[in-house]
Design an enzyme around this catalytic site. Structure first.
Site, PDB file in Angstrom:
ATOM      1  N   ARG A  17      25.602 -20.522  17.617  1.00  0.00           N
ATOM      2  CA  ARG A  17      23.681 -19.830  17.379  1.00  0.00           C
ATOM      3  C   ARG A  17      23.610 -20.033  19.184  1.00  0.00           C
ATOM      4  O   ARG A  17      22.744 -22.030  18.901  1.00  0.00           O
ATOM      5  CB  ARG A  17      22.906 -19.781  16.383  1.00  0.00           C
ATOM      6  CG  ARG A  17      21.993 -19.819  16.540  1.00  0.00           C
ATOM      7  CD  ARG A  17      20.478 -20.124  15.587  1.00  0.00           C
ATOM      8  NE  ARG A  17      20.473 -21.375  15.061  1.00  0.00           N
ATOM      9  CZ  ARG A  17      19.443 -22.457  15.712  1.00  0.00           C
ATOM     10  NH1 ARG A  17      18.896 -21.717  17.104  1.00  0.00           N
ATOM     11  NH2 ARG A  17      19.731 -23.567  16.006  1.00  0.00           N
ATOM     12  N   VAL A  18      22.310 -19.739  19.279  1.00  0.00           N
ATOM     13  CA  VAL A  18      21.479 -20.273  20.511  1.00  0.00           C
ATOM     14  C   VAL A  18      20.236 -19.917  19.931  1.00  0.00           C
ATOM     15  O   VAL A  18      20.394 -18.765  19.487  1.00  0.00           O
ATOM     16  CB  VAL A  18      22.162 -19.825  22.051  1.00  0.00           C
ATOM     17  CG1 VAL A  18      23.013 -20.847  22.433  1.00  0.00           C
ATOM     18  CG2 VAL A  18      22.037 -18.604  22.445  1.00  0.00           C
ATOM     19  N   SER A  19      19.024 -20.248  20.511  1.00  0.00           N
ATOM     20  CA  SER A  19      17.880 -20.107  19.863  1.00  0.00           C
ATOM     21  C   SER A  19      16.817 -19.386  20.994  1.00  0.00           C
ATOM     22  O   SER A  19      15.804 -18.221  20.603  1.00  0.00           O
ATOM     23  CB  SER A  19      16.696 -21.260  20.618  1.00  0.00           C
ATOM     24  OG  SER A  19      17.319 -22.005  19.538  1.00  0.00           O
ATOM     25  N   THR A  20      17.326 -18.623  22.090  1.00  0.00           N
ATOM     26  CA  THR A  20      16.421 -17.714  22.959  1.00  0.00           C
ATOM     27  C   THR A  20      18.540 -16.913  23.848  1.00  0.00           C
ATOM     28  O   THR A  20      18.879 -17.252  23.763  1.00  0.00           O
ATOM     29  CB  THR A  20      15.553 -17.956  24.091  1.00  0.00           C
ATOM     30  OG1 THR A  20      16.521 -18.936  25.058  1.00  0.00           O
ATOM     31  CG2 THR A  20      15.030 -18.757  23.396  1.00  0.00           C
ATOM     32  N   GLN A  23      19.796 -18.223  26.813  1.00  0.00           N
ATOM     33  CA  GLN A  23      20.824 -19.392  26.384  1.00  0.00           C
ATOM     34  C   GLN A  23      22.045 -18.602  25.937  1.00  0.00           C
ATOM     35  O   GLN A  23      22.517 -16.995  25.671  1.00  0.00           O
ATOM     36  CB  GLN A  23      20.183 -19.688  25.519  1.00  0.00           C
ATOM     37  CG  GLN A  23      19.052 -20.808  26.183  1.00  0.00           C
ATOM     38  CD  GLN A  23      18.858 -21.676  24.765  1.00  0.00           C
ATOM     39  OE1 GLN A  23      18.583 -21.267  23.152  1.00  0.00           O
ATOM     40  NE2 GLN A  23      18.295 -23.068  25.032  1.00  0.00           N
TER      41      GLN A  23
END
Length: 207
Positions: A17-20, A23
């Site tokens: 997972r990445v936050s945005t 990314q």
């Protein structure tokens, strides 16, 4: 989005997972692929969101499976969240493993680390509760009143009495006016010629 790579010796599910959306999960995907993961779930979402790919991944777990991720902060938003995820994994009869940290419940040491994390979380909850109680006791001694409003207008008193006479119970009357039940108890007691006083059943033992 789900990526499928070559099968390993175990049924392992990876999560990245990445936050945005700006990314990329490339580093995480490369590490998970190198670890021989069969299926990888990935998403671009904040940790405070619903994380549907994580939920789908957890729902797939069966006894003997392993949930693998690159780093703790990729799968959990807090210690409490991590322990909740671990509980779900264990309830499915599966295990959990981090590629970059000493968290691997397939091994005795990893299980020991989880026990330590659980003890730390319990200590944190206990300290927070004690601070909250101490703050409430101090506030009460200064005359601060907690809870919903403790007063009604004379007109509202009359309305409450009329509701009592109509057979409406005290809980319903309290909800109707949005006040603490102690207010309604006092009105009800006065109607029946009794004196009703309020107490603090939870905090009085600490004062």
């Amino acid at each position: 989005m789900t990526f499928t790579f070559s099968q390993g010796t175990k049924m392992q599910y990876g999560y990245a997972r990445v936050s945005t959306k700006h990314q990329e999960t490339t580093v995480q995907l490369d590490a998970l692929q190198a670890a021989g993961i069969k299926k990888i779930y990935q998403e671009k979402a904040s940790s405070v969101g619903t994380r549907p790919q994580l939920q789908e991944c957890l729902a797939q777990l069966k006894p003997g499976d392993v949930l693998v991720f690159y780093k703790l902060d990729r799968v959990a938003r807090s210690l409490k969240d991590l322990l909740t995820i671990i509980e779900r994994v264990e309830a499915a009869g599966a295990c959990i493993r981090s590629l970059t940290e000493p968290l691997d419940t397939t091994s005795p040491m990893g299980s020991f680390v989880v026990q330590i994390l659980g003890a730390v979380a319990q200590l944190e909850r206990s300290i927070t509760r004690q601070r909250t109680i101490a703050g409430q006791v101090s506030a009460i001694k200064r005359g601060v009143v907690f809870g919903r409003p403790l007063h009604l207008t004379p007109e509202q008193h009359d309305e409450a009495r009329a509701m009592f006479r109509a057979g409406i119970n005290r809980n319903q009357v309290a909800r109707h006016f949005g006040v603490n039940r102690i207010v309604i108890e006092r009105i009800w007691a006065e109607m029946h010629g009794r004196k009703k006083t309020g107490t603090y059943p939870v905090l009085k033992d600490f004062m």
